[in-house]
Design a protein around this motif. Structure first.
Motif, PDB file in Angstrom:
ATOM      1  N   THR A 305     -51.257 -32.321 -45.312  1.00  0.00           N
ATOM      2  CA  THR A 305     -52.735 -32.358 -46.137  1.00  0.00           C
ATOM      3  C   THR A 305     -52.246 -33.748 -47.087  1.00  0.00           C
ATOM      4  N   THR A 306     -53.196 -33.838 -48.248  1.00  0.00           N
ATOM      5  CA  THR A 306     -52.114 -34.672 -48.711  1.00  0.00           C
ATOM      6  C   THR A 306     -52.404 -33.595 -50.619  1.00  0.00           C
ATOM      7  N   ASP A 307     -52.151 -32.930 -50.652  1.00  0.00           N
ATOM      8  CA  ASP A 307     -51.372 -31.886 -51.579  1.00  0.00           C
ATOM      9  C   ASP A 307     -50.160 -31.652 -51.142  1.00  0.00           C
ATOM     10  N   ASP A 308     -49.969 -32.052 -49.674  1.00  0.00           N
ATOM     11  CA  ASP A 308     -48.043 -32.090 -49.751  1.00  0.00           C
ATOM     12  C   ASP A 308     -47.358 -33.106 -49.078  1.00  0.00           C
ATOM     13  N   VAL A 309     -47.646 -33.593 -48.608  1.00  0.00           N
ATOM     14  CA  VAL A 309     -47.931 -35.240 -47.858  1.00  0.00           C
ATOM     15  C   VAL A 309     -48.208 -36.527 -49.026  1.00  0.00           C
ATOM     16  N   ALA A 310     -47.324 -37.380 -48.632  1.00  0.00           N
ATOM     17  CA  ALA A 310     -47.887 -38.591 -49.013  1.00  0.00           C
ATOM     18  C   ALA A 310     -48.581 -39.385 -47.450  1.00  0.00           C
ATOM     19  N   LEU A 311     -49.722 -39.955 -48.099  1.00  0.00           N
ATOM     20  CA  LEU A 311     -50.697 -40.601 -47.035  1.00  0.00           C
ATOM     21  C   LEU A 311     -49.962 -41.417 -45.875  1.00  0.00           C
ATOM     22  N   PRO A 312     -49.169 -41.897 -46.203  1.00  0.00           N
ATOM     23  CA  PRO A 312     -48.481 -43.401 -44.758  1.00  0.00           C
ATOM     24  C   PRO A 312     -47.812 -41.700 -43.837  1.00  0.00           C
ATOM     25  N   ASP A 313     -47.561 -40.502 -44.686  1.00  0.00           N
ATOM     26  CA  ASP A 313     -46.759 -40.005 -43.565  1.00  0.00           C
ATOM     27  C   ASP A 313     -47.953 -38.830 -43.090  1.00  0.00           C
ATOM     28  N   LEU A 314     -48.948 -39.049 -43.314  1.00  0.00           N
ATOM     29  CA  LEU A 314     -49.252 -38.024 -42.939  1.00  0.00           C
ATOM     30  C   LEU A 314     -50.243 -37.308 -41.757  1.00  0.00           C
ATOM     31  N   LEU A 315     -49.935 -38.450 -40.488  1.00  0.00           N
ATOM     32  CA  LEU A 315     -49.943 -38.018 -39.068  1.00  0.00           C
ATOM     33  C   LEU A 315     -48.560 -37.197 -38.689  1.00  0.00           C
ATOM     34  N   GLN A 316     -47.629 -38.247 -39.023  1.00  0.00           N
ATOM     35  CA  GLN A 316     -46.290 -37.457 -38.923  1.00  0.00           C
ATOM     36  C   GLN A 316     -45.377 -36.122 -39.096  1.00  0.00           C
ATOM     37  N   SER A 317     -46.094 -36.342 -39.990  1.00  0.00           N
ATOM     38  CA  SER A 317     -46.041 -34.656 -41.044  1.00  0.00           C
ATOM     39  C   SER A 317     -46.700 -33.128 -40.285  1.00  0.00           C
ATOM     40  N   ALA A 318     -47.642 -34.283 -39.851  1.00  0.00           N
ATOM     41  CA  ALA A 318     -48.840 -32.806 -38.956  1.00  0.00           C
ATOM     42  C   ALA A 318     -47.883 -32.846 -37.320  1.00  0.00           C
ATOM     43  N   GLU A 319     -47.413 -33.514 -36.764  1.00  0.00           N
ATOM     44  CA  GLU A 319     -46.882 -33.643 -35.403  1.00  0.00           C
ATOM     45  C   GLU A 319     -45.669 -32.665 -35.821  1.00  0.00           C
ATOM     46  N   ARG A 320     -44.692 -33.180 -37.469  1.00  0.00           N
ATOM     47  CA  ARG A 320     -43.900 -32.285 -37.295  1.00  0.00           C
ATOM     48  C   ARG A 320     -43.862 -30.594 -37.693  1.00  0.00           C
ATOM     49  N   ARG A 341     -38.621 -31.425 -43.307  1.00  0.00           N
ATOM     50  CA  ARG A 341     -38.991 -32.227 -42.653  1.00  0.00           C
ATOM     51  C   ARG A 341     -36.965 -33.032 -42.374  1.00  0.00           C
ATOM     52  N   GLY A 342     -36.232 -32.045 -43.295  1.00  0.00           N
ATOM     53  CA  GLY A 342     -34.963 -31.427 -43.076  1.00  0.00           C
ATOM     54  C   GLY A 342     -35.032 -31.065 -41.697  1.00  0.00           C
ATOM     55  N   SER A 343     -35.116 -30.070 -41.445  1.00  0.00           N
ATOM     56  CA  SER A 343     -34.713 -28.779 -40.763  1.00  0.00           C
ATOM     57  C   SER A 343     -34.909 -29.983 -39.031  1.00  0.00           C
ATOM     58  N   THR A 344     -36.543 -30.155 -39.592  1.00  0.00           N
ATOM     59  CA  THR A 344     -37.282 -31.355 -37.905  1.00  0.00           C
ATOM     60  C   THR A 344     -36.014 -32.297 -37.687  1.00  0.00           C
ATOM     61  N   GLU A 345     -35.681 -33.123 -38.367  1.00  0.00           N
ATOM     62  CA  GLU A 345     -34.532 -34.383 -38.616  1.00  0.00           C
ATOM     63  C   GLU A 345     -32.811 -33.550 -38.194  1.00  0.00           C
ATOM     64  N   GLY A 346     -32.982 -32.602 -38.117  1.00  0.00           N
ATOM     65  CA  GLY A 346     -31.909 -31.889 -37.579  1.00  0.00           C
ATOM     66  C   GLY A 346     -31.752 -31.752 -36.666  1.00  0.00           C
ATOM     67  N   ARG A 347     -32.645 -31.440 -36.166  1.00  0.00           N
ATOM     68  CA  ARG A 347     -33.217 -30.541 -34.876  1.00  0.00           C
ATOM     69  C   ARG A 347     -33.324 -32.036 -33.905  1.00  0.00           C
ATOM     70  N   LEU A 348     -33.816 -32.613 -33.839  1.00  0.00           N
ATOM     71  CA  LEU A 348     -33.945 -34.268 -33.503  1.00  0.00           C
ATOM     72  C   LEU A 348     -32.342 -34.563 -33.386  1.00  0.00           C
ATOM     73  N   GLN A 349     -31.294 -34.388 -34.274  1.00  0.00           N
ATOM     74  CA  GLN A 349     -30.193 -35.506 -34.245  1.00  0.00           C
ATOM     75  C   GLN A 349     -28.989 -33.576 -33.423  1.00  0.00           C
ATOM     76  N   LEU A 350     -29.660 -32.672 -33.386  1.00  0.00           N
ATOM     77  CA  LEU A 350     -29.337 -31.520 -32.176  1.00  0.00           C
ATOM     78  C   LEU A 350     -30.073 -32.101 -31.088  1.00  0.00           C
ATOM     79  N   VAL A 351     -30.146 -32.539 -30.825  1.00  0.00           N
ATOM     80  CA  VAL A 351     -31.180 -32.520 -29.300  1.00  0.00           C
ATOM     81  C   VAL A 351     -30.709 -34.079 -28.812  1.00  0.00           C
TER      82      VAL A 351
END
Length: 609
Positions: A305-320, A341-351
């Motif tokens: 939601t825009t309570d936590d996420v900037a508008l351009p990142d909304l869809l990617q954040s929901a997928e995360r 965000r940091g955890s997901t990026e770390g997970r992608l790096q681990l993959v």
């Protein structure tokens, strides 16, 4: 090439949309793509035929200044961004290269990540009135047509009008197909960005909240595997219908991927989005009727939601957030927060690191001995080890789910099978000629169409006799897709390998599994072994399972044996095999050879007296 694109342009037309546009151009429908300021980014060959300008002349030009549309791009874009999300269509008078004015039927839609404006234009035929005469060309806007075309139109005006209407219909329908999912009728991925942009414009104007729900149908692949693709398609249609019925008209429901849907919710904060997600999940308490099958449906949902996420990142954040929900199990909902965000990026790096480790053969396989009642080694269980260069040891409990989620499990499983078979076949000591090796199969491997070939190839390459290979499956994995699992297990059994049911007693309907699947060995879960001296129920379970196995002719292996008293109790209960730290932890292959040469792992009188 029928579509010409402005060099060095940032425009990115999706492949599916590009194919539709090429199809429209082949039908003679002119295609022009501009950005929202009106700069021409794409120009088709049919547009050259219609307007008289080449792509070289038009790309990079301002469309309104060159063609003098009756309706500007900014006007059309404004209609689309503030409308209901449907493509816009209407008539426009345009001036072409020779200075003449013609009337066209124009269909417009926003598409792509940047909301570029896609225009399809078809020449609009105007039926002459009965009183029209030789100078009627001057009174109609379509005078740019050739004299032959005009003559043909005058001779058969109804046919000309019908052909033009058909052409416009093709244009409208094909452009609509590029924006909507053919199966469910919902807006598709290409259209989703426009709908979010439409909601963003309202958000900017009114300051209202915006939420996105990313919805995934849990275990959808099992439906395709068990019931076929037609049933899977019917289920997706049923899910789409139920989601659409549930959501108010101001919300947009789109199909994002195979089994993924997105709900765009204007004027919605995080608390309201959570309540909506709960209503969505409750709406699927009742099974869906899919082609006559009543299929239970579980949904995982990620919210941003825009309570936590900037508008351009909304869809990617929901997928995360959805990724987090699925990692916690099926039927879960997670709301995005910044820590993801940091955890997901770390997970992608681990993959990525795991993929590289598989390619470079940087993973280790260790082996824990399985002993007989006389203390002699009967076999080993192959256990994966990964020493990450920065993270240290990554446990199998973390690694295997990561491989399954990322699609790396077939490659990882093949690596373990090939290595284990080769290592055990390579033990040349006389006391190792009958050692078996047990390899775990994950739930994803069990339903992999290539699993039988993978096992056959591992045996062939290594020269290991099939009867020395034990494939271990868990109760949980076999019930996820029982029909495919049963078929694959019987095919594996036909190769001559043995099959073990791991963690026996911790799943559901255990006795039924012994009847349905061609099991040779049951492995009693370590939790029962640990508690059998302090919990009468655990002791009763171990005693009952051991007795049951003897009755039906199955071997039993007790896991996690750590004390002499546990080993003694198991011997008295008639358990023939065991493994655990009492005898040895998992060791590298080179140490395993030394253990095999010693023969006895422990003196019988010390452990099995």
């Amino acid at each position: 090439m029928s579509l010409h694109t402005l060099p060095n342009s940032t425009a990115a037309i999706e492949v599916s949309l590009s194919n539709v546009l090429v199809g429209l151009d082949a039908l003679g429908v002119s295609i022009v793509v501009t950005d929202l300021s009106g700069t021409i980014l794409v120009w088709s060959d049919s547009a050259t035929t219609l307007f008289g300008w080449t792509a070289e002349q038009m790309l990079g030009q301002e469309a309104t200044s060159v063609t003098r549309w009756g309706l500007s791009q900014s006007d059309v874009a404004s209609i689309l961004l503030t409308g209901d999300g449907e493509p816009w269509s209407g008539n426009a008078d345009v001036v072409i290269a020779n200075g003449d004015t013609i009337r066209v039927h124009m269909t417009a839609a926003l598409a792509g990540q940047r909301n570029d404006l896609v225009l399809s234009l078809a020449r609009r035929a105007v039926t002459p009135s009965p009183s029209s005469d030789s100078d009627s060309d001057s009174t109609h806007p379509d005078t740019a047509a050739s004299e032959d075309e005009a003559s043909q139109s005058n001779q058969n005006p109804d046919a000309a009008a019908g052909a033009a209407a058909t052409e416009r219909g093709h244009a409208d329908e094909l452009l609509r197909m590029s924006m909507y999912d053919r199966l469910t009728g919902l807006p598709n991925r290409a259209s989703l960005s426009h709908r979010i942009a439409h909601s963003e414009s309202r958000h900017d104007a009114m300051g209202a909240g915006l939420a996105v729900l990313f919805v995934d149908v849990d275990r959808f692949k099992l439906v395709n595997d068990n019931r076929g693709y037609a049933t899977g398609d019917a289920l997706l249609v049923a899910v789409a219908h139920r989601l659409t019925e549930l959501c108010p008209p101001r919300y947009s429901v789109a199909r994002f991927g195979d089994d993924e849907f997105v709900i765009v919710c204007p004027n919605t904060n995080a608390d309201q989005a959570r309540r909506l997600a709960e209503r969505v999940r409750r709406a699927f308490d009742e099974p869906c009727n899919a082609g006559g099958w009543l299929i239970p449906v579980s949904l995982s949902i990620g919210i941003a939601t825009t309570d936590d996420v900037a508008l351009p990142d909304l869809l990617q954040s929901a997928e995360r957030a959805l990724t987090w929900a699925k990692a916690s199990g099926s039927g879960r909902t997670e709301v995005h927060n910044q820590s993801m965000r940091g955890s997901t990026e770390g997970r992608l790096q681990l993959v990525s690191d795991l993929q590289n480790a598989i390619k470079t053969d940087a993973l280790d396989v260790h082996y824990q001995p399985v002993v007989r009642t006389d203390g002699r080694m009967a076999g080993v269980e192959a256990l994966l080890r990964w020493r990450h260069p920065r993270r240290g040891i990554v446990s199998p409990e973390h690694m295997v789910p990561l491989a399954e989620e990322s699609g790396l499990m077939p490659a990882l499983g093949a690596l373990i099978l090939n290595r284990a078979c080769a290592d055990i076949a390579g033990l040349r000591h006389k006391d190792t000629s009958e050692l078996h090796v047990a390899v775990n199969l994950s739930s994803r491997q069990l339903v992999d169409a290539n699993i039988v070939d993978t096992v056959r190839n591992a045996l062939s390459r290594s020269g290991l006799a099939a009867e020395r290979l034990v494939l271990e499956v868990t109760e949980t994995s076999v019930i996820e897709n029982p029909e495919t699992t049963s078929r694959h297990l019987h095919a594996l059994k036909a190769l001559g390998v043995k099959l073990a049911l791991d963690d026996f007693g911790t799943g559901y309907s255990s006795l039924m599994h012994l009847r349905r699947f061609p099991i040779d060995i049951i492995k009693i879960d370590r939790s029962f072994i640990a508690g059998m001296h302090t919990n009468k129920h655990d002791f009763a379970i171990v005693a009952s399972l051991t007795s049951l196995a003897r009755t039906v002719g199955l071997d039993v292996v007790a896991e996690g044996v750590e004390t002499v008293s546990q080993a003694d109790t198991l011997r008295r209960l008639g358990c023939a095999f065991a493994q655990g730290y009492l005898w040895s932890p998992a060791v590298p292959a080179n140490e395993l050879a030394a253990i095999a040469r010693r023969g006895l792992i422990a003196e019988p009188e010390a452990l099995w007296a």
